[in-house]
Motif scaffolding. Sequence first.
Motif, mmCIF file in Angstrom:
data_model
loop_
_atom_site.group_PDB
_atom_site.id
_atom_site.type_symbol
_atom_site.label_atom_id
_atom_site.label_comp_id
_atom_site.label_asym_id
_atom_site.label_seq_id
_atom_site.Cartn_x
_atom_site.Cartn_y
_atom_site.Cartn_z
ATOM 1 N N ALA A 298 9.880 112.359 41.208
ATOM 2 C CA ALA A 298 8.994 113.325 40.577
ATOM 3 C C ALA A 298 8.313 112.706 39.367
ATOM 4 C CB ALA A 298 9.769 114.570 40.159
ATOM 5 N N TYR A 299 7.030 113.007 39.215
ATOM 6 C CA TYR A 299 6.218 112.527 38.096
ATOM 7 C C TYR A 299 5.572 113.736 37.433
ATOM 8 C CZ TYR A 299 6.769 107.840 40.028
ATOM 9 O OH TYR A 299 7.300 106.651 40.479
ATOM 10 N N VAL A 300 5.791 113.888 36.128
ATOM 11 C CA VAL A 300 5.358 115.081 35.403
ATOM 12 C C VAL A 300 4.542 114.656 34.190
ATOM 13 C CG1 VAL A 300 6.100 117.210 34.276
ATOM 14 C CG2 VAL A 300 7.511 116.215 36.098
ATOM 15 N N CYS A 301 3.378 115.272 33.993
ATOM 16 C CA CYS A 301 2.554 114.928 32.839
ATOM 17 C C CYS A 301 1.705 116.114 32.432
ATOM 18 C CB CYS A 301 1.660 113.729 33.148
ATOM 19 S SG CYS A 301 0.857 113.065 31.683
ATOM 20 N N GLY A 318 16.995 119.598 43.200
ATOM 21 C CA GLY A 318 17.610 118.490 43.924
ATOM 22 C C GLY A 318 17.207 117.105 43.490
ATOM 23 N N VAL A 319 16.161 116.965 42.632
ATOM 24 C CA VAL A 319 15.711 115.634 42.234
ATOM 25 C C VAL A 319 16.758 114.994 41.317
ATOM 26 C CG1 VAL A 319 13.879 114.282 41.144
ATOM 27 C CG2 VAL A 319 13.312 116.404 42.350
ATOM 28 N N ASP A 320 17.114 113.760 41.604
ATOM 29 C CA ASP A 320 17.995 113.007 40.718
ATOM 30 C C ASP A 320 17.320 112.913 39.352
ATOM 31 O OD1 ASP A 320 19.363 111.025 39.294
ATOM 32 O OD2 ASP A 320 19.654 109.732 41.033
ATOM 33 N N GLY A 321 18.043 113.301 38.288
ATOM 34 C CA GLY A 321 17.457 113.299 36.955
ATOM 35 C C GLY A 321 16.879 111.961 36.555
ATOM 36 N N LYS A 322 17.459 110.858 37.068
ATOM 37 C CA LYS A 322 16.951 109.531 36.754
ATOM 38 C C LYS A 322 15.668 109.207 37.513
ATOM 39 C CE LYS A 322 21.464 107.561 35.572
ATOM 40 N NZ LYS A 322 22.476 106.510 35.891
ATOM 41 N N ARG A 323 15.308 110.073 38.459
ATOM 42 C CA ARG A 323 14.082 109.866 39.241
ATOM 43 C C ARG A 323 13.004 110.862 38.844
ATOM 44 N NH1 ARG A 323 14.364 104.956 41.172
ATOM 45 N NH2 ARG A 323 12.665 105.484 42.589
ATOM 46 N N VAL A 324 13.158 111.475 37.659
ATOM 47 C CA VAL A 324 12.116 112.327 37.090
ATOM 48 C C VAL A 324 11.439 111.522 35.989
ATOM 49 C CG1 VAL A 324 11.565 114.476 35.901
ATOM 50 C CG2 VAL A 324 13.409 114.429 37.597
ATOM 51 N N PHE A 325 10.196 111.141 36.217
ATOM 52 C CA PHE A 325 9.445 110.321 35.276
ATOM 53 C C PHE A 325 8.379 111.202 34.639
ATOM 54 C CE2 PHE A 325 10.663 107.830 39.048
ATOM 55 C CZ PHE A 325 11.615 107.012 38.452
ATOM 56 N N TYR A 326 8.232 111.103 33.315
ATOM 57 C CA TYR A 326 7.315 112.033 32.667
ATOM 58 C C TYR A 326 6.642 111.430 31.447
ATOM 59 C CZ TYR A 326 11.232 112.819 29.430
ATOM 60 O OH TYR A 326 12.257 112.649 28.522
ATOM 61 N N ASP A 327 5.450 111.959 31.167
ATOM 62 C CA ASP A 327 4.722 111.736 29.925
ATOM 63 C C ASP A 327 4.510 113.094 29.293
ATOM 64 O OD1 ASP A 327 4.470 109.042 29.696
ATOM 65 O OD2 ASP A 327 2.402 108.925 30.429
ATOM 66 N N LYS A 328 4.844 113.199 28.007
ATOM 67 C CA LYS A 328 4.692 114.455 27.288
ATOM 68 C C LYS A 328 3.660 114.263 26.203
ATOM 69 C CE LYS A 328 8.548 116.432 26.129
ATOM 70 N NZ LYS A 328 9.780 116.759 25.359
ATOM 71 N N PHE A 329 2.546 115.008 26.276
ATOM 72 C CA PHE A 329 1.468 114.828 25.318
ATOM 73 C C PHE A 329 1.787 115.515 23.994
ATOM 74 C CE2 PHE A 329 -1.785 114.611 29.006
ATOM 75 C CZ PHE A 329 -1.419 113.305 29.241
#
Length: 336
Positions: A298-301, A318-329
């Motif tokens: 997962a990619y979140v921005c 169900g997404v592995d927390g280590k596989r959640v990639f994000y940028d927070k503005f």
Amino acid sequence: MADKHVVRFEPVGIEIEAGEEQTILRAAAEQGVMLMHGCKEGQCASCKSFVLDGDDIELDRYSTFALPDYEKEEGYTLLCRAHAYEDLTIELLNYDEEMIRSGLPIETVEAEVTRNEPVTHDLRHLVLKADKELKFFPGQYVDIGVPGTEHTRSFSMASTHGLEFVIRVYPGGLFSEKLATGLQPGDRLTLTGPFGVFTLRDAPDKPLVFVGGGAGMAPILCLLRSMAERGIDRQAVFYYGARRRKDLCFEKELHELEQTLPRFRYVPALSEEDWDGETGLITDVLRRNETDLGSADAYVCGPPPMVEAAIELLPALGVDGKRVFYDKFTTTGDES
């Protein structure tokens, strides 16, 4: 000239030299070592690490939400705020070894504005032409100098090669108000980068879930354009949240990408207007449509409240927390 000290990162066994006047994260970036990070301002905790050896470290101002006092006393630090005053050994808590070794050294380049136009009532499309090529990975960002000041602001690239940005205009925004009222084609800007680790991981069997809002469109659009150019055929869906139809942008291109990428779906949602598509907050739409994301990346921005809600929801789906990639503005303006 300030002294330099050796900083060793474990468990990857990589060493850098860090000057006392620069943060450890900055020193690593200048030497092409791409450590996990987000805001570079001591707010997001993406670069939180543990000091195994050495204690002569000073930290620039940071948020105690990112590094509580008790964690600092236990030996944790924020690499984006930390200055080394002796040799150190640091344990990386959040890292991708392949990515660490694939980093591009940061550069500073001058660029000319070629386009500056609105794409919605509060998003602008800025295109620059650099005097020399600035290499970056899709999903990364640069710091742009604010004209007439010593400040910089960070913006993600929306294109895979050229310097193209989608920037939200905030009332009182240090850069965005200049963008909305005075920045013209031919004007010059200074860029430094690349930064960021919001890049596509090589995991061909994993489905992709993108969640965005506002100017979070930029890096996600960049990743999708890269997938199309490289012929990456992965199951992918892009949930994009807006308030009203006037807040949607790049609709034509995103629907064209559904044809270019056969297993890609674009799902826009409106939270303050009825229409024939999805309605509600984008995290509510995600919850309704996805029940089992156990094998997904997962990619979140986007805006911080949306990002925080999404990174809490995705592991529940169900997404592995280590596989959640994000940028927070973050912003210097008034978001009200």
